[in-house]
Design a protein around this motif. Structure first.
Motif, PDB file in Angstrom:
ATOM      1  N   ASP A  12       5.603 -10.797   3.341  1.00 33.08           N
ATOM      2  CA  ASP A  12       6.832 -10.667   4.110  1.00 33.08           C
ATOM      3  C   ASP A  12       6.551 -10.728   5.825  1.00 33.08           C
ATOM      4  OD1 ASP A  12       8.357 -11.529   2.028  1.00 33.08           O
ATOM      5  OD2 ASP A  12       9.512  -9.446   1.986  1.00 33.08           O
ATOM      6  N   PRO A  13       7.414 -11.303   6.479  1.00 30.92           N
ATOM      7  CA  PRO A  13       7.364 -11.089   7.660  1.00 30.92           C
ATOM      8  C   PRO A  13       7.619  -9.714   8.327  1.00 30.92           C
ATOM      9  CG  PRO A  13       9.264 -12.454   7.459  1.00 30.92           C
ATOM     10  CD  PRO A  13       8.619 -12.119   6.147  1.00 30.92           C
ATOM     11  N   GLU A  14       7.228  -9.438   9.511  1.00 33.10           N
ATOM     12  CA  GLU A  14       7.929  -7.799   9.894  1.00 33.10           C
ATOM     13  C   GLU A  14       9.033  -7.634   9.599  1.00 33.10           C
ATOM     14  OE1 GLU A  14       5.877  -7.056  13.883  1.00 33.10           O
ATOM     15  OE2 GLU A  14       7.434  -5.606  14.044  1.00 33.10           O
ATOM     16  N   GLU A  15      10.150  -8.398   9.822  1.00 35.48           N
ATOM     17  CA  GLU A  15      11.586  -8.339   9.314  1.00 35.48           C
ATOM     18  C   GLU A  15      11.775  -9.018   8.183  1.00 35.48           C
ATOM     19  OE1 GLU A  15      15.080  -6.149   9.986  1.00 35.48           O
ATOM     20  OE2 GLU A  15      13.297  -6.030  10.708  1.00 35.48           O
ATOM     21  N   PRO A  16      11.645  -8.148   7.025  1.00 39.38           N
ATOM     22  CA  PRO A  16      11.685  -8.979   5.713  1.00 39.38           C
ATOM     23  C   PRO A  16      12.994  -9.608   5.396  1.00 39.38           C
ATOM     24  CG  PRO A  16      10.918  -6.621   5.473  1.00 39.38           C
ATOM     25  CD  PRO A  16      11.395  -6.985   6.633  1.00 39.38           C
ATOM     26  N   PRO A  17      13.120 -10.309   4.374  1.00 38.05           N
ATOM     27  CA  PRO A  17      14.568 -11.079   4.181  1.00 38.05           C
ATOM     28  C   PRO A  17      15.529 -10.132   3.921  1.00 38.05           C
ATOM     29  CG  PRO A  17      12.761 -12.106   2.838  1.00 38.05           C
ATOM     30  CD  PRO A  17      12.229 -11.106   3.669  1.00 38.05           C
ATOM     31  N   ARG A  18      16.903 -10.308   4.189  1.00 43.69           N
ATOM     32  CA  ARG A  18      17.877  -8.938   4.012  1.00 43.69           C
ATOM     33  C   ARG A  18      17.753  -8.276   2.615  1.00 43.69           C
ATOM     34  NH1 ARG A  18      22.693  -8.608   6.933  1.00 43.69           N
ATOM     35  NH2 ARG A  18      22.279 -10.494   7.857  1.00 43.69           N
ATOM     36  N   LYS A  19      17.589  -9.342   1.480  1.00 46.60           N
ATOM     37  CA  LYS A  19      17.805  -9.006   0.105  1.00 46.60           C
ATOM     38  C   LYS A  19      16.738  -7.649  -0.091  1.00 46.60           C
ATOM     39  CE  LYS A  19      17.887 -10.932  -4.253  1.00 46.60           C
ATOM     40  NZ  LYS A  19      17.131 -11.949  -5.011  1.00 46.60           N
ATOM     41  N   HIS A  20      15.511  -7.734   0.437  1.00 46.91           N
ATOM     42  CA  HIS A  20      14.367  -7.238  -0.023  1.00 46.91           C
ATOM     43  C   HIS A  20      14.097  -6.096   1.236  1.00 46.91           C
ATOM     44  CE1 HIS A  20      14.088  -9.448  -3.412  1.00 46.91           C
ATOM     45  NE2 HIS A  20      13.810 -10.523  -2.943  1.00 46.91           N
ATOM     46  N   ARG A  21      14.878  -5.944   2.145  1.00 47.49           N
ATOM     47  CA  ARG A  21      14.429  -5.383   3.456  1.00 47.49           C
ATOM     48  C   ARG A  21      14.033  -3.943   3.217  1.00 47.49           C
ATOM     49  NH1 ARG A  21      17.687  -7.655   8.080  1.00 47.49           N
ATOM     50  NH2 ARG A  21      16.707  -9.307   7.519  1.00 47.49           N
ATOM     51  N   THR A  22      15.218  -3.084   2.463  1.00 46.08           N
ATOM     52  CA  THR A  22      15.250  -1.761   2.392  1.00 46.08           C
ATOM     53  C   THR A  22      13.787  -1.543   1.436  1.00 46.08           C
ATOM     54  OG1 THR A  22      17.187  -1.654   2.438  1.00 46.08           O
ATOM     55  CG2 THR A  22      16.370   0.257   1.682  1.00 46.08           C
ATOM     56  N   ASN A  23      13.746  -2.163   0.438  1.00 39.92           N
ATOM     57  CA  ASN A  23      12.516  -1.911  -0.458  1.00 39.92           C
ATOM     58  C   ASN A  23      11.155  -2.215   0.358  1.00 39.92           C
ATOM     59  OD1 ASN A  23      13.691  -1.081  -2.690  1.00 39.92           O
ATOM     60  ND2 ASN A  23      13.941  -2.897  -3.798  1.00 39.92           N
ATOM     61  N   VAL A  24      11.008  -3.412   0.771  1.00 41.44           N
ATOM     62  CA  VAL A  24       9.806  -3.604   1.645  1.00 41.44           C
ATOM     63  C   VAL A  24       9.598  -2.641   2.822  1.00 41.44           C
ATOM     64  CG1 VAL A  24       8.571  -5.436   2.982  1.00 41.44           C
ATOM     65  CG2 VAL A  24      10.091  -6.229   0.886  1.00 41.44           C
ATOM     66  N   LYS A  25      10.603  -2.316   3.602  1.00 39.91           N
ATOM     67  CA  LYS A  25      10.164  -1.403   4.502  1.00 39.91           C
ATOM     68  C   LYS A  25       9.603   0.027   4.337  1.00 39.91           C
ATOM     69  CE  LYS A  25      12.502  -3.351   8.502  1.00 39.91           C
ATOM     70  NZ  LYS A  25      13.369  -3.025   9.694  1.00 39.91           N
ATOM     71  N   ALA A  26      10.290   0.314   2.978  1.00 37.23           N
ATOM     72  CA  ALA A  26      10.060   1.667   2.385  1.00 37.23           C
ATOM     73  C   ALA A  26       8.784   1.557   1.738  1.00 37.23           C
ATOM     74  CB  ALA A  26      11.036   2.126   1.406  1.00 37.23           C
ATOM     75  N   LEU A  27       8.266   0.484   1.070  1.00 33.47           N
ATOM     76  CA  LEU A  27       7.222   0.443   0.561  1.00 33.47           C
ATOM     77  C   LEU A  27       6.238   0.326   1.588  1.00 33.47           C
ATOM     78  CD1 LEU A  27       7.546  -1.840  -2.493  1.00 33.47           C
ATOM     79  CD2 LEU A  27       6.953   0.320  -2.784  1.00 33.47           C
ATOM     80  N   ARG A  28       6.244  -0.391   2.630  1.00 33.67           N
ATOM     81  CA  ARG A  28       5.176  -0.307   3.682  1.00 33.67           C
ATOM     82  C   ARG A  28       4.825   0.788   4.223  1.00 33.67           C
ATOM     83  NH1 ARG A  28       7.208  -5.952   6.921  1.00 33.67           N
ATOM     84  NH2 ARG A  28       5.936  -7.387   5.545  1.00 33.67           N
ATOM     85  N   GLU A  29       6.039   1.867   4.410  1.00 36.02           N
ATOM     86  CA  GLU A  29       5.699   3.149   5.031  1.00 36.02           C
ATOM     87  C   GLU A  29       5.113   4.053   4.091  1.00 36.02           C
ATOM     88  OE1 GLU A  29       9.901   3.051   7.663  1.00 36.02           O
ATOM     89  OE2 GLU A  29       9.675   4.828   6.150  1.00 36.02           O
ATOM     90  N   PHE A  30       5.465   3.876   2.819  1.00 34.60           N
ATOM     91  CA  PHE A  30       4.780   4.577   1.869  1.00 34.60           C
ATOM     92  C   PHE A  30       3.425   4.310   1.505  1.00 34.60           C
ATOM     93  CE2 PHE A  30       3.581   5.116  -2.711  1.00 34.60           C
ATOM     94  CZ  PHE A  30       3.792   6.680  -2.914  1.00 34.60           C
ATOM     95  N   ASN A  31       3.218   2.966   1.370  1.00 39.24           N
ATOM     96  CA  ASN A  31       1.835   2.613   1.219  1.00 39.24           C
ATOM     97  C   ASN A  31       0.753   3.071   2.316  1.00 39.24           C
ATOM     98  OD1 ASN A  31       2.512   1.322  -1.112  1.00 39.24           O
ATOM     99  ND2 ASN A  31       2.581  -0.659  -0.161  1.00 39.24           N
ATOM    100  N   GLU A  32       1.309   3.021   3.684  1.00 40.86           N
ATOM    101  CA  GLU A  32       0.624   3.512   5.086  1.00 40.86           C
ATOM    102  C   GLU A  32       0.421   5.034   4.655  1.00 40.86           C
ATOM    103  OE1 GLU A  32       1.196   1.673   8.330  1.00 40.86           O
ATOM    104  OE2 GLU A  32       0.274   3.087   9.791  1.00 40.86           O
ATOM    105  N   ALA A  33       1.691   5.797   4.474  1.00 40.09           N
ATOM    106  CA  ALA A  33       1.344   7.175   4.589  1.00 40.09           C
ATOM    107  C   ALA A  33       0.396   7.711   3.566  1.00 40.09           C
ATOM    108  CB  ALA A  33       2.609   7.782   4.191  1.00 40.09           C
ATOM    109  N   VAL A  34       0.593   7.192   2.241  1.00 42.13           N
ATOM    110  CA  VAL A  34      -0.265   7.690   1.261  1.00 42.13           C
ATOM    111  C   VAL A  34      -1.961   7.415   1.391  1.00 42.13           C
ATOM    112  CG1 VAL A  34       1.500   8.057  -0.448  1.00 42.13           C
ATOM    113  CG2 VAL A  34       0.195   5.936  -0.467  1.00 42.13           C
ATOM    114  N   ALA A  35      -2.027   6.146   2.125  1.00 43.46           N
ATOM    115  CA  ALA A  35      -3.426   5.752   2.334  1.00 43.46           C
ATOM    116  C   ALA A  35      -4.136   6.705   3.148  1.00 43.46           C
ATOM    117  CB  ALA A  35      -3.293   4.292   2.880  1.00 43.46           C
ATOM    118  N   PHE A  36      -3.452   7.057   4.165  1.00 38.59           N
ATOM    119  CA  PHE A  36      -4.152   7.863   5.153  1.00 38.59           C
ATOM    120  C   PHE A  36      -3.717   9.563   5.180  1.00 38.59           C
ATOM    121  CE2 PHE A  36      -3.594   3.579   7.049  1.00 38.59           C
ATOM    122  CZ  PHE A  36      -4.975   3.387   6.896  1.00 38.59           C
TER     123      PHE A  36
END
Ligand code: SAM
Length: 235
Positions: free
Chosen positions: A190-214
């Motif tokens: 998805d682009p940096e600002e994901p489609p509205r319908k998925h925005r909350t999930n995509v943003k949260a998952l990006r933060e989660f994936n990055e946090a646990v990776a490091f």
């Protein structure tokens, strides 16, 4: 990373890798029991999301490797994965598995209770009604024995708080699995600002994936299995 709408649409499919490859991998799937196969068919018919066959295959081998006795799950749904865990732990030769599974929705919880009892797994599975984090905190207050393995498979935008709660009830060196972390490939595509319908999930998952990776507390891998599966080993 700028992407045109066209590139994004080309990449976003039901499969996070390639449809043909996914089908090929899924062709090696064999259900653990006929009862579980029937429950999977029913869930598919009614479009109730349960673990994908290729995710189940991977979990199956992983359980053969770790041989957990105590499993914690957030997100029971109809009880499919909790019964898969119970059956698989039994198959690894552990005679008394202990599976704790948490479901927030009361109707779904009632259905899971019925399914689990009908299929005869109620002596191994403790179904708990409520929010994942809140229920874990109350288990902690009750002095619950620690878990070997956890499976987080509930509201994607709450993964971080589910993980922090889960950590409190895991044994040292335990393993936490988190499902759907690639959610249709969207966190990656998805682009940096994901489609509205998925925005909350995509943003949260990006933060989660990055946090646990490091996070230095863990050794983490994000696998392109099913809809994305993260495996976290507590160091
Ligand atoms: C994808 S389904 C779980 C599928 C199940 N693990 C399986 O494979 O058979 C997600 C479930 O999580 C539940 N859920 C959503 N938010 C939750 C929360 N905060 N705490 C506990 N369960 C929650 C939903 O009601 C839904 O039944």
């Amino acid at each position: 990373m700028k992407k045109t709408e066209e590139t994004i649409m080309r990449h976003i499919t039901k499969d996070i890798t390639n449809e043909g490859v996914t089908e090929y991998i899924a062709s090696f799937y064999r259900p653990l029991t006929e009862d579980l196969a029937n429950l999977r068919r029913e869930a598919d018919k009614t479009a109730i999301p349960i673990i994908l066959p290729e995710t189940e295959n991977f979990l199956s081998t992983l359980l053969d490797i770790i041989r957990p006795k105590r499993v914690l799950e957030i997100g029971t749904s109809v009880g499919y994965s909790s019964m898969f865990f119970a059956q698989k732990v039994l198959d690894t030769g552990i005679s008394r598995p202990s599976i704790f599974t948490i479901e927030k929705d009361e109707e779904t919880y009632d259905l899971a209770l019925r399914n689990i009892s009908d299929l005869g797994y109620d002596k191994y599975i403790h179904c708990l009604l409520g929010d994942g984090e809140e229920v874990i905190n109350s288990l902690l207050d009750d002095g619950i024995e620690k878990f070997d393995l956890a499976f987080i498979d509930a509201a994607k935008s709450h993964y971080m708080r589910f993980l922090e709660a889960t950590l409190k009830v895991m044994r040292p060196g335990g393993i936490i699995l988190v499902d759907d972390t690639l959610f249709q490939g969207r966190p990656a595509l998805d682009p940096e600002e994901p489609p509205r319908k998925h925005r909350t999930n995509v943003k949260a998952l990006r933060e989660f994936n990055e946090a646990v990776a490091f996070d230095p507390r863990f050794s983490t891998s994000l696998l392109a299995v099913g809809n994305g599966l993260t495996i976290i080993k507590i160091l």
